[in-house]
Scaffold this active site. Sequence first.
Site, PDB file in Angstrom:
ATOM      1  N   GLY A  34       0.718  -1.159   0.094  1.00 39.97           N
ATOM      2  CA  GLY A  34       0.009   0.166   0.138  1.00 39.97           C
ATOM      3  C   GLY A  34       0.769   1.315   0.150  1.00 39.97           C
ATOM      4  O   GLY A  34       2.151   1.381   0.278  1.00 39.97           O
ATOM      5  N   GLY A  76      -1.124   6.843   4.100  1.00 39.83           N
ATOM      6  CA  GLY A  76      -0.749   8.096   4.547  1.00 39.83           C
ATOM      7  C   GLY A  76       0.894   8.244   4.807  1.00 39.83           C
ATOM      8  O   GLY A  76       1.228   7.475   5.623  1.00 39.83           O
ATOM      9  N   GLY A  85       3.533   7.316   3.891  1.00 39.56           N
ATOM     10  CA  GLY A  85       4.612   6.308   3.688  1.00 39.56           C
ATOM     11  C   GLY A  85       4.409   5.169   2.849  1.00 39.56           C
ATOM     12  O   GLY A  85       2.924   4.948   2.593  1.00 39.56           O
ATOM     13  N   ASP A 134      -7.648  11.520   9.512  1.00 34.23           N
ATOM     14  CA  ASP A 134      -7.731  10.869   7.937  1.00 34.23           C
ATOM     15  C   ASP A 134      -8.369   9.905   7.865  1.00 34.23           C
ATOM     16  O   ASP A 134      -8.166   8.847   7.255  1.00 34.23           O
ATOM     17  CB  ASP A 134      -6.225  10.858   7.522  1.00 34.23           C
ATOM     18  CG  ASP A 134      -6.113  10.693   5.918  1.00 34.23           C
ATOM     19  OD1 ASP A 134      -7.110  11.289   5.373  1.00 34.23           O
ATOM     20  OD2 ASP A 134      -5.064  10.414   5.520  1.00 34.23           O
TER      21      ASP A 134
END
Length: 657
Positions: free
Chosen positions: A338, A341, A343, A455
């Site tokens: 993935g 957020g 990184g 987030d």
Amino acid sequence: MNPFHLCVFSIIFTTIVSLAFSVDSSYYEACKPQTCGNGPNISYPFWLSDQQESYCGYPSFKLACKDKNPTLTISDDDYIIKEIFYSNHSFLVDNGAVYEDECPLPLHSFRLDRTPFNYSSNHVDFSLFYNCSQEPVNNMLTYSITCESNSTLHSFATIHKEVLQYMNRTLLDSCESSVVLPLDYHEAGGVNTWLEMNYTEILKMGFVLNWTAQNCSNCETSGGRCGFDNNEFVCFCSDRPHEKTCDDGSKFDWKWKVVVGICSVIGTIAVMCVIFFIWRRRNRNRYGPSSYASRSIYSKSYSRSDTEKGSAYLGVHVFTYKELEQATNYFDSSKEIGDGGFGTVYYGKVRDGRSVAVKRLYETNYKRVEQFMNEIEILARLRHQNLVLLYGCTSRHSRELLLVYEYVPNGTLADHLHGGKAKPGALPWHTRINIAVETASGLSYLHASEIIHRDVKTTNILLDNNFCVKVADFGLSRLFPTDVTHISTAPQGTPGYVDPDYNQCYQLTAKSDVYSFGVVLVELISSLPAVDITRHRHEINLSNMAINKIQKHALHELVDPSLGYESDFKVRKMINAVAELAFQCLQSETEMRPSMVDVENELKRIQSDDFSKEKAEEIDISADDVVPLKSGPLPPSPDSVTINWVSKSSTPNDSTG
Ligand SMILES: *[C@@H]1O[C@H](CO)[C@@H](O)[C@H](O)[C@H]1NC(C)=O
Ligand SMILES: *[C@@H]1O[C@H](CO)[C@@H](O)[C@H](O)[C@H]1NC(C)=O
Ligand SMILES: *[C@@H]1O[C@H](CO)[C@@H](O)[C@H](O)[C@H]1NC(C)=O
Ligand SMILES: *[C@@H]1O[C@H](CO)[C@@H](O)[C@H](O)[C@H]1NC(C)=O
Ligand SMILES: *[C@@H]1O[C@H](CO)[C@@H](O)[C@H](O)[C@H]1NC(C)=O
Ligand SMILES: *[C@@H]1O[C@H](CO)[C@@H](O)[C@H](O)[C@H]1NC(C)=O
Ligand SMILES: *[C@@H]1O[C@H](CO)[C@@H](O)[C@H](O)[C@H]1NC(C)=O
Ligand SMILES: *[C@@H]1O[C@H](CO)[C@@H](O)[C@H](O)[C@H]1NC(C)=O
Ligand SMILES: *[C@@H]1O[C@H](CO)[C@@H](O)[C@H](O)[C@H]1NC(C)=O
């Protein structure tokens, strides 16, 4: 390298580093007032996106240079800034169309909502009517827009809409579209001058807006330049950033901590060197000098760093960089799971056999290591069955900061709703409501621990093989300054999920999480992504789309058809209730939104309502008392401004924008 050289080298090195840190005027220089060529000098709270850094002003005050004019974009329209009155926080703007065309035809009404601006004077509405089949008889009251008129269709502008309407009720109704722009009444110097002007000249007069932002005058008089960094007002001075003015020596920020820290390290090393040399001279005959020397330095520096930070690592497992490098096969791109957020996330297997997700931060900002470790410690203490567990991180001395999380195998909620793993019917409603309950439960635990997620979105909701929720990526955004943004992960949230109130307050609160969670609820109901630019202009944001549909009592158009909304009475009842809850979460007024705990409890109530009555299902269905979405007075929606405006005017086709 012998110990003496090592000592000298470290003293010189640390001195240079501390000197380099003690003066940092780069912010001050970057925020120098700039101009586009025409127009005023631009400085805080405005900033020119192509010549200054984003920390020189507030996000909503971002300007761009277009044809040498400083241009502000408000709801997709360009407004040219003619003058800025920094002393009274106001500025004069013109509609950008005025300069593009001899005969400007603005197509959208001017809207202030969701901006930090307000009209600063007694403005009047200048209404433009396009393509009217009737012609106004009293030319005194109207300005003809000649380029958009011919013998059959007429276009005109007026500041006396009410009078015109009173005189001839069908006139304004005969127009195809209309637009309202503000004008400053006294700028024109009275009605007589207005009568002598033509339409273009009137538009060019523009209007004055004032703004809400922290007053910069104290910082400026002390020789500084204001800015807005990391969601805080900052006064950038020629030596370093200060809190309010350049004279406040009080702010003990990280740079000074670094300087003090380094000075004490130099002191310690110097004392140690002295002690060491004295001691070695005494013992020279007993030990082999070189082998002992290196061992001693090693063990001393090692134990120093250990005792120095021993407690700070409490509860956080410290992995070595090497171990994680091996666990992820040297950050092999095939192990990438993935791009979350802050990184890239890699799958790995650590030595004890556990599967982990290793997050490699995009930007390791060493200035913030101290803060970072404190934060990690807080995050690692959070234990909740619906939060991803943070196992640990690499040590502060490691060359990269890596975070090690529990590995959650079944992908993200976004994958299952509208991503790679989405299949019609694969995620039935009872699973979705359970996901909603568990996510709310994780978030309300975070809020109870005084942590705002910042987030919340479906790509941060991970699922295990039983579709149990693990919320990921909480708390990290606080560690990053606003300028260290990565394309997909602005710290102030993700487009489509951001609290509309953020534009006014520049602050994300627990209620911002509630807003974002409202978007997640709508995604669960609709299986649609939060943002989709291929949708109709007003429905690009799922939240707007949901609010529109709910207000029009057209929820069925929003619901994923595979959920059985039409066929299953129970499901329909629950979806209606969840939609109503989502609607409350999406209120633009922060205070109108429920708290996360309330949301959690309400979702649990909705969920258990179903199970307790499961046996009575046949009766209910036969009774066929289809309950529509409560049509009682709904709380004001985020679009209430528009709604009020439309209902106030009697012309239904009054607005094109
Ligand atoms: C902008 O700043 C420069 C230097 O401070 C000054 O000479 C100039 O007059 C300013 N321009 C405007 C339009 O205020
Ligand atoms: C900003 O502060 C200064 C000094 O405190 C004051 O004179 C000025 O009126 C303030 N400006 C605004 C717009 O509030
Ligand atoms: C704008 O100012 C008026 C008063 O002049 C006030 O009533 C209104 O609430 C303000 N709007 C915003 C968005 O601040
Ligand atoms: C903007 O101007 C209006 C009208 O003069 C005033 O009511 C409002 O308080 C002002 N807002 C700010 C932020 O100065
Ligand atoms: C600020 O001052 C300028 C000129 O001095 C004036 O044109 C403008 O209307 C003032 N703004 C407010 C909000 O009073
Ligand atoms: C007026 O009508 C013409 C043709 O019917 C169209 O091309 C034009 O875009 C319309 N103007 C506005 C401002 O809507
Ligand atoms: C309104 O104006 C149109 C044309 O300008 C005219 O035909 C019509 O009779 C007027 N209606 C009234 C009520 O005056
Ligand atoms: C002028 O009138 C014709 C119809 O006679 C129409 O098709 C055309 O769009 C009009 N042009 C404008 C600019 O309104
Ligand atoms: C308006 O007046 C100005 C000069 O006063 C002139 O240059 C311009 O062409 C006029 N515009 C229209 C649309 O008549």
